[in-house]
Design an enzyme around this catalytic site. Sequence first.
Site, PDB file in Angstrom:
ATOM      1  CB  CYS A   1      53.637  64.331  55.382  1.00  0.00           C
ATOM      2  SG  CYS A   1      53.654  65.181  56.989  1.00  0.00           S
TER       3      CYS A   1
ATOM      4  CG  HIS B   1      48.927  64.552  55.535  1.00  0.00           C
ATOM      5  ND1 HIS B   1      49.224  63.219  55.301  1.00  0.00           N
ATOM      6  CD2 HIS B   1      49.727  64.951  56.555  1.00  0.00           C
ATOM      7  CE1 HIS B   1      50.162  62.835  56.163  1.00  0.00           C
ATOM      8  NE2 HIS B   1      50.484  63.858  56.924  1.00  0.00           N
TER       9      HIS B   1
ATOM     10  CD  GLU C   1      46.895  62.167  52.532  1.00  0.00           C
ATOM     11  OE1 GLU C   1      47.390  61.703  53.578  1.00  0.00           O
ATOM     12  OE2 GLU C   1      47.433  63.099  51.894  1.00  0.00           O
TER      13      GLU C   1
END
Length: 288
Positions: free
Chosen positions: A128, A223, A225
């Site tokens: 990001c 993102h 994750e």
Amino acid sequence: MTVFARNGLARADKTSIVPAALELGIINLMPNKAETEEQFLGIFEQSDLALGVTFFYPATHHFKNQRTSQIKQHYLSLDQARPRQIDGWIVTGAPVEQLPFDQVDYWTELQDKILSLTDQQTPVIYECWAAQAALNVLYGFEKKLRPSKLSGIYSAKKIVADSPLTRGFGTGGPLRMPQSRHTDLVLPKAGLPAEVQILAQAPEVGPLLLADYEANAVFVTGHPEYTREVLDQEYRRDVRRGLAVHRPLNYYTDPSKQTINYSWSQASFRFYQNWLDQAAEKKVVKNL
């Protein structure tokens, strides 16, 4: 396999001195540090490799949401990193994307780290805002503010199929990724540098994955994750703050009931596993 959290706020196993197949360093720039730790550790627990994870922070950052003493107690500063002890790095996003790069308090320190990782050719993922920052430092890429916040799950429509990082996508399943940002990456009008390749992109948001194989660097605009509820939590937070934001797109199965379709879970695991496999191969070659 097992993940050994060498330090951190969430669940550091301070008694663990067990060697791991790979030692990872995560520069955690997110404000919700414990939650971000759990997101990465939860994904890595699914890996077929034994992993050691150490969390780092930039010493020049002035913390607002957590006491500096707490971070110093549970994290290592970047100047405490020992390059030979870390086989791969991840640099998280940060809530500073609306600031010019040089107004971020730890910008000089992060620049130095980006350049040193490039010189060392250590495998690294920038995510990001960190991806925008690294692309700016290394190649001069700029960013621009969006008219409104981008939030949702986006699927890649164009994928470089022969890249080790995109192994298993396409015929093996879609590459979906959470996006949560106020800025877009500005690609050079003259074209990409020869060493930079776009590996996956979505028509609504542009590049999802870019890579420089010479520098062992991967740039992720979103993102991967993020776990199931994170975009919903961010949306509710922004609404409470009175911000004009849209509901995350392609995210709720039933927006009225806030039912979430966790459609990116397997794609995120596959992406990180592909990267871990590459880092493991590079470690073997380095040790020959």
